[in-house]
Every structure is written in C-alpha cells, then in structure tokens.
Design a protein around this motif. Structure first.
Motif, PDB file in Angstrom:
ATOM      1  N   LYS A   1       0.836  -1.198   0.000  1.00 45.49           N
ATOM      2  CA  LYS A   1       0.000   0.000   0.000  1.00 45.49           C
ATOM      3  C   LYS A   1       0.867   1.241   0.000  1.00 45.49           C
ATOM      4  CE  LYS A   1      -2.189   1.451   3.708  1.00 45.49           C
ATOM      5  NZ  LYS A   1      -3.178   1.618   4.805  1.00 45.49           N
ATOM      6  N   SER A   2       0.570   2.157  -0.889  1.00 47.10           N
ATOM      7  CA  SER A   2       1.317   3.413  -0.941  1.00 47.10           C
ATOM      8  C   SER A   2       1.149   4.161   0.378  1.00 47.10           C
ATOM      9  CB  SER A   2       0.815   4.282  -2.102  1.00 47.10           C
ATOM     10  OG  SER A   2       1.101   3.685  -3.333  1.00 47.10           O
ATOM     11  N   TRP A   3       2.187   4.906   0.730  1.00 48.41           N
ATOM     12  CA  TRP A   3       2.199   5.654   1.982  1.00 48.41           C
ATOM     13  C   TRP A   3       0.941   6.514   2.123  1.00 48.41           C
ATOM     14  CZ3 TRP A   3       3.683  11.166   2.381  1.00 48.41           C
ATOM     15  CH2 TRP A   3       3.768  11.607   3.717  1.00 48.41           C
ATOM     16  N   LEU A   4       0.206   6.332   3.221  1.00 48.25           N
ATOM     17  CA  LEU A   4      -0.986   7.102   3.571  1.00 48.25           C
ATOM     18  C   LEU A   4      -2.045   7.095   2.458  1.00 48.25           C
ATOM     19  CD1 LEU A   4       0.430  10.225   5.469  1.00 48.25           C
ATOM     20  CD2 LEU A   4      -0.319   8.035   6.395  1.00 48.25           C
ATOM     21  N   ALA A   5      -2.080   6.010   1.688  1.00 51.67           N
ATOM     22  CA  ALA A   5      -3.040   5.947   0.581  1.00 51.67           C
ATOM     23  C   ALA A   5      -4.477   6.076   1.065  1.00 51.67           C
ATOM     24  CB  ALA A   5      -2.865   4.636  -0.190  1.00 51.67           C
ATOM     25  N   ASP A   6      -4.775   5.559   2.260  1.00 50.79           N
ATOM     26  CA  ASP A   6      -6.146   5.641   2.764  1.00 50.79           C
ATOM     27  C   ASP A   6      -6.574   7.082   3.038  1.00 50.79           C
ATOM     28  OD1 ASP A   6      -4.198   5.671   4.726  1.00 50.79           O
ATOM     29  OD2 ASP A   6      -5.355   4.508   6.169  1.00 50.79           O
ATOM     30  N   LYS A   7      -5.601   7.975   3.298  1.00 48.69           N
ATOM     31  CA  LYS A   7      -5.893   9.407   3.432  1.00 48.69           C
ATOM     32  C   LYS A   7      -5.865  10.105   2.077  1.00 48.69           C
ATOM     33  CE  LYS A   7      -4.035  10.530   8.041  1.00 48.69           C
ATOM     34  NZ  LYS A   7      -3.040  11.377   8.756  1.00 48.69           N
ATOM     35  N   PHE A   8      -4.790   9.847   1.331  1.00 47.39           N
ATOM     36  CA  PHE A   8      -4.527  10.608   0.114  1.00 47.39           C
ATOM     37  C   PHE A   8      -5.541  10.332  -0.999  1.00 47.39           C
ATOM     38  CE2 PHE A   8       0.273  10.596   1.235  1.00 47.39           C
ATOM     39  CZ  PHE A   8       0.113  11.716   2.034  1.00 47.39           C
ATOM     40  N   VAL A   9      -5.851   9.068  -1.238  1.00 45.40           N
ATOM     41  CA  VAL A   9      -6.628   8.710  -2.430  1.00 45.40           C
ATOM     42  C   VAL A   9      -8.043   9.302  -2.405  1.00 45.40           C
ATOM     43  CG1 VAL A   9      -7.615   6.814  -3.757  1.00 45.40           C
ATOM     44  CG2 VAL A   9      -5.248   6.677  -2.962  1.00 45.40           C
ATOM     45  N   PRO A  10      -8.854   9.058  -1.364  1.00 47.87           N
ATOM     46  CA  PRO A  10     -10.205   9.640  -1.398  1.00 47.87           C
ATOM     47  C   PRO A  10     -10.201  11.158  -1.414  1.00 47.87           C
ATOM     48  CG  PRO A  10      -9.762   8.596   0.731  1.00 47.87           C
ATOM     49  CD  PRO A  10      -8.646   8.210  -0.177  1.00 47.87           C
ATOM     50  N   PHE A  11      -9.226  11.769  -0.720  1.00 52.70           N
ATOM     51  CA  PHE A  11      -9.147  13.231  -0.707  1.00 52.70           C
ATOM     52  C   PHE A  11      -8.829  13.749  -2.105  1.00 52.70           C
ATOM     53  CE2 PHE A  11      -7.695  17.465   0.123  1.00 52.70           C
ATOM     54  CZ  PHE A  11      -8.281  17.859   1.316  1.00 52.70           C
ATOM     55  N   ALA A  12      -7.879  13.104  -2.789  1.00 49.52           N
ATOM     56  CA  ALA A  12      -7.485  13.550  -4.126  1.00 49.52           C
ATOM     57  C   ALA A  12      -8.640  13.407  -5.117  1.00 49.52           C
ATOM     58  CB  ALA A  12      -6.273  12.755  -4.611  1.00 49.52           C
ATOM     59  N   ILE A  13      -9.315  12.275  -5.098  1.00 46.47           N
ATOM     60  CA  ILE A  13     -10.416  12.056  -6.047  1.00 46.47           C
ATOM     61  C   ILE A  13     -11.507  13.098  -5.834  1.00 46.47           C
ATOM     62  CG2 ILE A  13     -12.257  10.458  -6.695  1.00 46.47           C
ATOM     63  CD1 ILE A  13     -10.278   8.173  -6.155  1.00 46.47           C
ATOM     64  N   ALA A  14     -11.851  13.365  -4.572  1.00 45.60           N
ATOM     65  CA  ALA A  14     -12.868  14.378  -4.288  1.00 45.60           C
ATOM     66  C   ALA A  14     -12.414  15.761  -4.754  1.00 45.60           C
ATOM     67  CB  ALA A  14     -13.178  14.400  -2.791  1.00 45.60           C
ATOM     68  N   PHE A  15     -11.141  16.065  -4.594  1.00 47.87           N
ATOM     69  CA  PHE A  15     -10.578  17.356  -5.023  1.00 47.87           C
ATOM     70  C   PHE A  15     -10.738  17.527  -6.531  1.00 47.87           C
ATOM     71  CE2 PHE A  15      -7.035  19.948  -6.545  1.00 47.87           C
ATOM     72  CZ  PHE A  15      -7.002  21.011  -5.650  1.00 47.87           C
ATOM     73  N   TYR A  16     -10.377  16.505  -7.302  1.00 44.06           N
ATOM     74  CA  TYR A  16     -10.451  16.609  -8.763  1.00 44.06           C
ATOM     75  C   TYR A  16     -11.901  16.616  -9.249  1.00 44.06           C
ATOM     76  CZ  TYR A  16      -5.527  15.454  -8.212  1.00 44.06           C
ATOM     77  OH  TYR A  16      -4.211  15.459  -7.819  1.00 44.06           O
ATOM     78  N   GLN A  17     -12.756  15.877  -8.587  1.00 45.08           N
ATOM     79  CA  GLN A  17     -14.170  15.870  -8.972  1.00 45.08           C
ATOM     80  C   GLN A  17     -14.815  17.231  -8.706  1.00 45.08           C
ATOM     81  OE1 GLN A  17     -15.525  12.438  -6.723  1.00 45.08           O
ATOM     82  NE2 GLN A  17     -15.404  11.113  -8.533  1.00 45.08           N
ATOM     83  N   GLN A  18     -14.392  17.909  -7.652  1.00 48.98           N
ATOM     84  CA  GLN A  18     -14.918  19.249  -7.382  1.00 48.98           C
ATOM     85  C   GLN A  18     -14.510  20.224  -8.481  1.00 48.98           C
ATOM     86  OE1 GLN A  18     -17.085  20.488  -5.271  1.00 48.98           O
ATOM     87  NE2 GLN A  18     -16.797  22.524  -6.171  1.00 48.98           N
TER      88      GLN A  18
END
Length: 357
Positions: A57-74
């Motif tokens: 698992k990439s470092w802090l993926a559980d934090k980074f991934v959902p936050f990033a996807i929501a950021f780009y979708q916004q």
C-alpha cells in the motif's frame, strides 16, 4: 503591489497549492513559465494505491486517495470539464509464485478497500498476456494533468496575478515581517513566499540542504488499433488509454543521467516491457522526458525555513504528486493557523542537515 503569498512554480504541486490557498481567501502572485516537458506535463497522472512488485500500500493511501479524487471531482464540477478518469488497474501476475505471494497477503484488512477482485484464472486473450491472472485495483485511475494546470492557470484572475517570467532569487529581499521582490518597474510584497520548483529546488540556496534525489523518467505515446480501454494494465510498466487508439506507456527511473534528452536505452526498455504485456502490434508516436523531484526517503518536502519563517517549500512528491498533493496542500494551508504538518513530510525531519549561516 501587495499579496498574501508569492508562489514560485505552477506545476502539479504548485497548481494544487495555489488552488487551495485561493479557496481559503489568500491573495497570490504566481511566477511560472510554461515548459512542455515539465515532469507534471509529461507524467501520466496515475493514482495507483498498491505499488511495486510486492503490491504494498502506498504511503498514507487511505488518506490521500479519497481526498485527491474528491478534489479533482470538485474541479470538474466547478469548471464543467473532465479531468479525472476512474479506471481499474489490472496488475498482471508474472508467475504462479507471484499468485501465491499475493494470496498470502490478500487477507490483510489494511488494503481491502483498494482491491476490487483477484483474478487467478483469466481467459486466453488475443490482446493481453494474462495467463497467470491479475489483481484488479479499485480507487485507481488517471488525471489529465496538462488540462488541470491549464484550467488553474486560467483561473488566476484578480485579485491574484500570474507573472510569466522566471523568478530571480537575487531580486528577493527578506524583511522581518514580509518579503519583497523587485521587478524592473514594480515591487511585489507579500507576507510569505513558497517555492514549488520541482527538481530545480536543488539550486535554491534556501533549500539546497534538503536531500533531493532527482530522477529522469521517460514515457512513450503509442497507437494500438482495437485495443481495450476499460482498464489500465500494469506489469513493470503501465499501459494507460489516452485518446483515440492512443496509450501512454511508462515509466523509466534513471538517477544516473539526470538530463532532458530522450535515450535509446529507455526506448528499448519501454518497448520490450510493453511487448511483455500486449500481444498486438503497436506504433510509437512520441517519447517524452521529465525530471521528477524525488527525495531519498521517498517522502515529500513541505514546511518552513528554519531561520526564515516567511519562506516555505512544497515539493518532493516524486511520481505520486497526483495522489499526494491535494491532501498535503490542505495540510500545508492548515499549518498557517497552527495545525501540525504531516510529520513524515515536514522538512524539520532534516534539520540536522541545515547549517545556520
């Protein structure tokens, strides 16, 4: 002219930090000159939560991934544009041993949210060498980084300003409570300055004590007729659909020859690894080079200068900026009001390398 911040560099990290600061009401003067082969514009923009041969698992993926996807979708919603393409990644197994290794890890609850399905038996394909099966990842896909950067640059309107010129450190003056930058016919003042220069940070006297380890990455654009586009294939390299019959293949990692010249060795490596994945003929249409701002411990470098708290850095995300930058930008902005920076990204971990002048 007075601003809250001067930002130097508008690649992926700088662009996302610019967006985050402006959303919080800060005024910005952004220095940037367009470069077609910047690492941000060359990269495929991949989000891959389980990386490497060990599917770690990439470092802090559980934090980074959902936050990033929501950021780009916004951003997609706000600007009515498509930049984020969610696609499963098929990480192809190379052997029965690799299958067995994966099955031993599959019960780990820490990575379950990123696994869509394990395919131990896949049918014979006329397109893909998939005889040993694959793991299918969820919460993965790719970002159209050049389009994102163009959108964010176009959004820099008053009270913000975009300055299309190289930033010259000799013109920067540090004062006790602010910084100033003298142009030929104007002086820009700001409360703080943040450098988002990518690998060029190695030449910045304020931060050249940090252990950057830039590396050269090369990618190919290829054309394949009638090839499936519903997923990203990965085995040593990725094969990612991009445009009509177009795909991106990458990437190489070269710490020895950090230059911007395409190499025959990388061309051969990428071609051979692509042939290990796909069975159909393909045509190479382009070879691109970018220099990643990597760090020795593979963690970003964000924070504030030890003796000049007006000077910050937001950098060092290597090949994972698409995944890391939105969350870390939010964390960086929160630090302005006293929040703790992510400890493993905070440059204070390297204070032992800093020599007070």
């Amino acid at each position: 002219m007075n601003y809250d911040f001067i930002l130097v560099g508008h690649g992926l990290a700088g662009g996302i930090l610019t967006r985050t600061l402006s959303q919080q009401g800060y005024t910005l003067a952004v220095f940037d000159t367009f470069k077609a082969n910047s690492a941000s514009r060359v990269a495929a923009g991949l989000i891959n939560p389980l990386a490497g041969k060990r599917f770690a698992k990439s470092w802090l993926a559980d934090k980074f991934v959902p936050f990033a996807i929501a950021f780009y979708q916004q951003i997609e919603k706000e600007f009515n544009v498509k930049i984020w393409q969610p696609l499963p990644i098929f990480k192809l197994f190379s052997s029965v041993e690799e299958q067995n290794t994966w099955m031993g890890k599959s019960s780990n609850p820490a990575i379950q949210e990123f696994i869509k399905q394990v395919h131990l038996n896949l049918p014979l394909s006329e397109n893909i060498n998939q005889e040993f099966g694959a793991i299918e990842l969820a919460q993965s896909g790719y970002l159209d980084v050049p389009v994102l950067l163009d959108i964010l640059l176009a959004a820099l309107k008053p009270p913000h300003i975009l300055i299309n010129e190289d930033f010259e450190l000799a013109r920067l003056q540090i004062n006790p409570d602010f910084i100033s930058y003298k142009q030929d016919n104007n002086t820009i003042t700001a409360r703080k300055i943040v450098f988002c220069e990518g690998y060029q940070a190695i030449n910045n006297p304020y931060f050249n004590w940090l252990p950057f380890s830039p590396n050269k990455g090369e990618v190919l654009d290829i054309k394949i007729e009638k090839f499936p586009t519903e997923c990203i294939y990965n085995k040593a390299v990725y094969v990612l659909p991009f445009g009509t019959n177009g795909f991106k293949v990458g990437a190489t990692y070269n710490w020895r020859e950090v230059n911007e010249q395409p190499s025959a060795e990388a061309m051969t490596e990428l071609q051979e690894r692509t042939e290990q994945i796909i069975k159909k003929p393909f045509v190479i249409t382009k070879q691109s080079v970018g220099i990643r701002p990597a760090v020795r411990d593979r963690r970003p470098l964000i924070g504030w200068h030890p003796t000049h708290p007006q000077i910050g850095i937001f950098n060092g995300m290597g090949s994972k900026g698409v995944m890391m930058a939105p969350y870390l930008a939010s964390n960086f902005v929160a630090s302005l009001n006293g929040a703790q920076l992510e400890p493993e990204a905070d440059i204070s971990r390297y204070l032992k390398f800093f020599k007070r002048i």
